[in-house]
Design a protein around this motif. Structure first.
Motif, PDB file in Angstrom:
ATOM      1  N   ILE A 239      42.404  50.996  37.798  1.00 29.83           N
ATOM      2  CA  ILE A 239      42.627  49.929  38.776  1.00 29.83           C
ATOM      3  C   ILE A 239      42.873  48.600  38.085  1.00 29.83           C
ATOM      4  O   ILE A 239      43.550  47.717  38.640  1.00 29.83           O
ATOM      5  CB  ILE A 239      41.416  49.835  39.746  1.00 29.83           C
ATOM      6  N   SER A 240      42.381  48.414  36.870  1.00 31.01           N
ATOM      7  CA  SER A 240      42.589  47.157  36.149  1.00 31.01           C
ATOM      8  C   SER A 240      44.065  46.878  35.903  1.00 31.01           C
ATOM      9  O   SER A 240      44.467  45.716  35.748  1.00 31.01           O
ATOM     10  CB  SER A 240      41.827  47.176  34.820  1.00 31.01           C
TER      11      SER A 240
ATOM     12  N   ALA B  96      46.328  47.037  38.015  1.00 28.65           N
ATOM     13  CA  ALA B  96      46.834  46.312  39.183  1.00 28.65           C
ATOM     14  C   ALA B  96      46.744  44.802  39.000  1.00 28.65           C
ATOM     15  O   ALA B  96      47.469  44.041  39.650  1.00 28.65           O
ATOM     16  CB  ALA B  96      46.061  46.727  40.432  1.00 28.65           C
ATOM     17  N   ASP B  97      45.877  44.341  38.093  1.00 29.92           N
ATOM     18  CA  ASP B  97      45.765  42.906  37.828  1.00 29.92           C
ATOM     19  C   ASP B  97      46.881  42.402  36.934  1.00 29.92           C
ATOM     20  O   ASP B  97      47.108  41.195  36.819  1.00 29.92           O
ATOM     21  CB  ASP B  97      44.408  42.597  37.164  1.00 29.92           C
ATOM     22  N   ASN B  98      47.566  43.309  36.262  1.00 28.52           N
ATOM     23  CA  ASN B  98      48.696  42.936  35.403  1.00 28.52           C
ATOM     24  C   ASN B  98      49.743  44.035  35.485  1.00 28.52           C
ATOM     25  O   ASN B  98      49.853  44.881  34.598  1.00 28.52           O
ATOM     26  CB  ASN B  98      48.240  42.732  33.957  1.00 28.52           C
ATOM     27  N   MET B  99      50.505  44.018  36.552  1.00 31.11           N
ATOM     28  CA  MET B  99      51.485  45.076  36.793  1.00 31.11           C
ATOM     29  C   MET B  99      52.545  45.137  35.704  1.00 31.11           C
ATOM     30  O   MET B  99      53.167  46.172  35.480  1.00 31.11           O
ATOM     31  CB  MET B  99      52.144  44.868  38.151  1.00 31.11           C
TER      32      MET B  99
ATOM     33  N   SER C 176      36.442  53.729  42.457  1.00 31.75           N
ATOM     34  CA  SER C 176      36.520  52.633  41.497  1.00 31.75           C
ATOM     35  C   SER C 176      37.698  52.782  40.549  1.00 31.75           C
ATOM     36  O   SER C 176      38.186  51.797  39.991  1.00 31.75           O
ATOM     37  CB  SER C 176      35.218  52.557  40.682  1.00 31.75           C
TER      38      SER C 176
ATOM     39  N   SER D 225      38.172  53.764  37.505  1.00 30.55           N
ATOM     40  CA  SER D 225      38.026  53.263  36.146  1.00 30.55           C
ATOM     41  C   SER D 225      38.821  54.156  35.195  1.00 30.55           C
ATOM     42  O   SER D 225      39.355  55.195  35.593  1.00 30.55           O
ATOM     43  CB  SER D 225      36.557  53.262  35.736  1.00 30.55           C
TER      44      SER D 225
ATOM     45  N   GLU E   3      50.593  42.570  25.039  1.00 32.30           N
ATOM     46  CA  GLU E   3      50.076  41.669  26.065  1.00 32.30           C
ATOM     47  C   GLU E   3      51.295  41.217  26.865  1.00 32.30           C
ATOM     48  O   GLU E   3      51.963  40.245  26.515  1.00 32.30           O
ATOM     49  CB  GLU E   3      49.375  40.475  25.427  1.00 32.30           C
TER      50      GLU E   3
END
Length: 227
Positions: free
Chosen positions: A11-12, A14-17, A79, A81, A212
């Protein structure tokens, strides 16, 4: 030996597609990774992208656009993860119509994976390794600093290695490591070391470093253009 590939998209992401879906020259990281690793396992296995449920539409669209038909997508609820994604992928493989004895685990943040490194990891598994990881010698000068941020020592870099992807596992070995780890921030290296599991190291690739994105987009595109 039957090898499949697992690409976890927790799911993390989704914070930086951009990490998975921002195009690098002609293809986004997910498509680049899948395309390269599919060639490494095409004869014996397939690729499972285990993605958090909110990412499924984007994953399906990215893979469909490049006609990557030999790829399965497993939706991970809850969640979602990294540990959850890996467990979901292993569960999918256990019930798949094709057999899998070993898996390569790849991280979306390393988009410039090479087929040569993947083959070295597979060779390590074929040689009997239950856990195989590509490693690269650290060439930068490394310093230790104190609590005030002052340099306190020079670290001997000759004993340091940067661990890369894809990481290879006998499927039972990875399942065992996941069973030993109950928190969400699963790190297979730390868990394998904590369990005193024997690890086989193979040569890595200088270009297989973590990205990054979108910050590193131009740098990665320059590397791609130089190949």
């Amino acid at each position: 030996m039957d090898v499949s590939v697992v690409v976890p998209l927790p799911i993390s992401v989704a914070d930086n597609m951009a990490a998975a879906f921002l195009p690098l020259v002609t293809a986004p990281p997910l498509v680049r990774i899948v395309g390269t690793l599919l060639g490494a396992v095409a004869e014996s296995g397939r690729i499972v992208v285990a993605a958090a449920e909110p990412l499924i539409v984007d994953v399906d669209a990215a893979l469909a656009s490049d006609n990557l038909g030999a790829v399965s997508v497993a939706a991970v609820t809850g969640s979602a993860s990294r540990a959850d994604c890996l467990k979901a992928a292993l569960e999918y493989l256990r019930h798949a119509s094709f057999s899998t004895t070993h898996v390569l685990v790849h991280d979306i943040a390393s988009p410039l994976v090479s087929a040569e490194v993947a083959q070295r990891v597979i060779d390590g598994l074929q040689g009997g390794g239950a856990v195989v990881m590509p490693a690269l010698a650290v060439t930068d000068s490394v310093k230790a600093v104190d609590v005030h941020g002052s340099v306190s020592a020079t670290v001997d870099r000759s004993v340091l290695r940067a661990i890369q992807f894809p990481r290879g596992f006998a499927i039972d070995a990875l399942a065992g490591l996941l069973a030993q780890h109950t928190s969400d921030d699963f790190d297979e290296i730390a868990v394998a070391l904590g369990a005193a599991a024997p690890i086989t190291f193979v040569d890595g690739d200088p270009h297989a470093f973590r990205a990054e994105l979108p910050r590193d987009t131009e740098f990665f595109e320059a590397i791609i253009a130089s190949r």
